[in-house]
Design a protein around this motif. Structure first.
Motif, PDB file in Angstrom:
ATOM      1  N   VAL A  21     -13.156  -3.366  18.737  1.00 40.39           N
ATOM      2  CA  VAL A  21     -13.694  -3.505  20.092  1.00 40.39           C
ATOM      3  C   VAL A  21     -12.867  -2.635  21.026  1.00 40.39           C
ATOM      4  O   VAL A  21     -11.632  -2.711  21.014  1.00 40.39           O
ATOM      5  N   TYR A  43     -23.753  -5.243  21.516  1.00 37.95           N
ATOM      6  CA  TYR A  43     -23.056  -4.060  21.021  1.00 37.95           C
ATOM      7  C   TYR A  43     -23.167  -3.923  19.507  1.00 37.95           C
ATOM      8  O   TYR A  43     -23.072  -2.813  18.976  1.00 37.95           O
ATOM      9  N   ALA A  84      -8.135  -1.419  23.510  1.00 35.72           N
ATOM     10  CA  ALA A  84      -8.848  -1.500  22.242  1.00 35.72           C
ATOM     11  C   ALA A  84      -8.102  -2.436  21.306  1.00 35.72           C
ATOM     12  O   ALA A  84      -6.885  -2.603  21.413  1.00 35.72           O
ATOM     13  N   GLN A  95     -19.120  -0.082  29.031  1.00 38.09           N
ATOM     14  CA  GLN A  95     -17.940  -0.900  29.328  1.00 38.09           C
ATOM     15  C   GLN A  95     -17.268  -1.377  28.045  1.00 38.09           C
ATOM     16  O   GLN A  95     -16.075  -1.657  28.033  1.00 38.09           O
ATOM     17  N   GLU A  96     -18.029  -1.459  26.982  1.00 36.08           N
ATOM     18  CA  GLU A  96     -17.460  -1.850  25.700  1.00 36.08           C
ATOM     19  C   GLU A  96     -18.185  -1.115  24.587  1.00 36.08           C
ATOM     20  O   GLU A  96     -19.376  -0.838  24.672  1.00 36.08           O
ATOM     21  N   THR A  97     -17.454  -0.777  23.551  1.00 37.45           N
ATOM     22  CA  THR A  97     -18.041  -0.297  22.319  1.00 37.45           C
ATOM     23  C   THR A  97     -17.503  -1.162  21.186  1.00 37.45           C
ATOM     24  O   THR A  97     -16.367  -1.627  21.239  1.00 37.45           O
ATOM     25  N   ALA A  98     -18.321  -1.397  20.181  1.00 33.96           N
ATOM     26  CA  ALA A  98     -17.898  -2.245  19.064  1.00 33.96           C
ATOM     27  C   ALA A  98     -18.532  -1.746  17.784  1.00 33.96           C
ATOM     28  O   ALA A  98     -19.650  -1.212  17.794  1.00 33.96           O
ATOM     29  N   LYS A 156     -16.185  -1.703  37.018  1.00 34.73           N
ATOM     30  CA  LYS A 156     -16.606  -2.484  35.862  1.00 34.73           C
ATOM     31  C   LYS A 156     -17.236  -3.789  36.318  1.00 34.73           C
ATOM     32  O   LYS A 156     -17.034  -4.240  37.441  1.00 34.73           O
ATOM     33  N   THR A 165     -19.476   1.810  34.884  1.00 38.85           N
ATOM     34  CA  THR A 165     -20.040   1.474  33.589  1.00 38.85           C
ATOM     35  C   THR A 165     -21.522   1.136  33.714  1.00 38.85           C
ATOM     36  O   THR A 165     -21.999   0.734  34.781  1.00 38.85           O
ATOM     37  N   ARG A 210     -12.661  -1.128  25.169  1.00 43.67           N
ATOM     38  CA  ARG A 210     -13.153  -1.174  26.546  1.00 43.67           C
ATOM     39  C   ARG A 210     -12.551   0.010  27.293  1.00 43.67           C
ATOM     40  O   ARG A 210     -11.413  -0.041  27.761  1.00 43.67           O
ATOM     41  N   GLU A 235     -18.549 -13.984  26.090  1.00 40.23           N
ATOM     42  CA  GLU A 235     -18.586 -13.015  24.996  1.00 40.23           C
ATOM     43  C   GLU A 235     -18.487 -13.753  23.671  1.00 40.23           C
ATOM     44  O   GLU A 235     -17.773 -14.755  23.553  1.00 40.23           O
ATOM     45  N   THR A 282      -9.789 -11.377  23.552  1.00 40.72           N
ATOM     46  CA  THR A 282      -9.694 -10.174  24.380  1.00 40.72           C
ATOM     47  C   THR A 282      -8.725 -10.357  25.541  1.00 40.72           C
ATOM     48  O   THR A 282      -8.203  -9.376  26.071  1.00 40.72           O
TER      49      THR A 282
END
Length: 489
Positions: A212, A363, A322, A178-181, A220, A34, A214, A226, A308
């Motif tokens: 969210v 993000y 997710a 590593q993450e999308t939001a 990673k 990532t 991942r 967070e 999470t």
């Protein structure tokens, strides 16, 4: 460009299945790291991989095939195995680990009396292999650097290049976030006109959602902290904010029977659970620590680590997960719940390894998170001079099919607030109704001699498109029209 590239790969695979000249080289396992792990300096673990090449020209005895890797690539050992071709290479495969200035290589020499015919398939096992060519055993001992593996072939006697057609390179690594939001659902909540601390649960949206995800990746970074931060106005009147998530990744439902959004375990599909994180509640905890009032009264910060953590395999590097953060406000029914627009931020801090400071990735930044509004038509008249002998009035045209009750609220030139107060006058349906200076003075408890420059907000129980205000006052024989904020809408 990405879609075109993927389409090309698909076309190449189809062509190969019919024996056409397609991609010459491939590798079965690429190192997926990532962007966050790279920023934090996280080291990847060695593994085993299979490099495959299809020679498009016959290779004769003594010819040499070389596979060149980026500087820094780890290759502890290599073996070969002829997969679906005719011919063979010498059993000894020469793996050169290279140096800080020299590329690592793997070299294969065609065996005497066994030419490798065109379109033969050869597998090269990279790593510590303890099996035989027929039954390879892959352990570890291979760790690529960013870049390509390059296939070349040459005549073993003259050094002349051979087998130069086709695509002879393959990428060894992939990079992903590593993450999308993203904001999946915005607030569109309505506050009752006559009970300003109570939601209207029959319409609108009282629960907002942030998606969210991942994705799966080989390497990673560890999450240090967070947060989900919600920004608005006048949050000091909010009782608390709750966030929840379903462990199965589904969208949580909220129980509205109490007039307030309430999350419950039953709001998730199947056997999933919901985790609640109240932000400003007495004796509550936020992500495992005591809740405290926010440093900024118009900002709520939610520690989402508790949320999470309930996602399945949330800490497994190779498994993507997710879910949806559901967010709801709880109001104090004795107070006026704040109206206006909201924004949201999503940030994650990752634990440094070789980096100098912990990298922080935003993000979502200042994204529109919807709004709360009164369940009424709201029009502000920014200036009405009351008590100056100018006889200010406000004419209200109601094009609707029902009479509309009227509430007034406002403030004066000294910052004194008034209302909200219901007045006896109603805006008659299909008619024009006047709210006089006396109506305003009575509503706000002002004497005839009180000189006030008022900003007055009219709250009417009607649809906004049915209501038009025409405010004015008189100066001598002239009538001075006053602009309302309807021109902004």
């Amino acid at each position: 460009m990405k879609k075109v590239f993927n389409a090309s790969i698909l076309a190449a695979a189809v062509a190969l299945s019919f024996g056409a000249n397609a991609a010459d080289v491939e590798i079965d396992t690429k190192l997926s790291i990532t962007q966050e792990a790279a920023a934090a300096g996280v080291a990847s673990a060695e593994y085993g991989a299979t490099f495959t090449f299809y020679n498009r020209e016959e290779l004769a005895a003594g010819d040499i095939v070389t596979i060149t890797f980026p500087i820094g690539t780890v290759i502890d050992a290599a073996e070969t195995f002829i997969g679906a071709g005719v011919g063979s290479f010498d059993p000894a495969v020469v793996a050169d680990s290279g140096s800080a200035t020299k590329n690592p290589t793997v070299k294969l020499t065609v065996a005497t009396g066994s030419p490798v015919l065109a379109n033969s398939k050869t597998l090269v096992y990279l790593g510590n292999n303890t099996g035989t060519n027929a039954v390879p055993v892959l352990n570890d001992g291979f760790l690529p650097k960013v870049g390509n593996a390059v296939y070349t072939a040459e005549d073993g006697f003259s050094g002349t290049p051979k087998d130069t057609t086709g695509s002879n390179t393959v990428a060894l690594t992939t990079s992903t976030a590593q993450e999308t939001a993203s904001v999946a659902t915005k607030f569109n909540g309505f506050i009752k006109r006559d009970a300003r601390g109570t939601f209207e649960t029959s319409k609108g949206t009282l629960v907002a959602e942030v998606t969210v995800a991942r994705p799966a990746a080989t390497t990673k970074a560890a999450v240090a902290s967070e947060t989900l931060v919600i920004t608005g106005k006048n949050f000091d009147t909010v009782t608390q904010v709750e966030a929840a998530i379903c462990s199965d990744g589904s969208a949580i439902a909220a129980d509205l029977t109490s007039g307030q959004p309430v999350f419950a375990d039953a709001g998730c599909a199947g056997a999933a659970t919901a985790i609640k994180v109240p932000v400003l509640a007495a004796a509550a905890t936020c992500g495992g620590v005591a809740c405290v009032a926010p440093a900024k009264p118009d900002t709520f910060t939610i520690d989402t680590a508790t949320l999470t953590a309930v996602l399945p395999a949330a800490v497994a590097p190779a498994t993507g997960v997710a879910g949806k953060f559901a967010v709801a406000f709880t109001s104090d029914t004795t107070k006026t719940f704040p109206t206006g627009s909201l924004t949201v931020d999503r940030s994650v801090e990752y634990t440094k390894v070789t980096a100098t400071t912990n990298p922080v990735f935003d993000y979502i930044k200042d994204a529109d998170f919807g709004k709360f509004q009164l369940d009424a038509s709201v029009v502000n008249v920014p200036y009405l001079p009351v008590g100056y002998g100018l006889t200010p009035n406000v004419e209200i045209a109601n094009a609707g099919s029902t009479d509309a009750a009227i509430q007034l609220e406002g403030f004066d030139q000294y910052g004194v607030a008034y209302g909200p107060v219901a007045i006896t006058t109603v805006a008659k349906k299909g008619a024009v109704t006047k709210v006089s200076e006396g109506d305003i003075q009575t509503a706000f408890g002002l004497a005839d001699t009180d000189k006030k420059k008022l900003s007055v907000t009219f709250v009417l129980d009607a649809d906004a498109e049915d209501i038009t205000l025409a405010p004015y006052y008189r100066q001598n024989e002239s009538r001075v029209n006053v602009m309302s904020d309807q021109y902004k809408k």
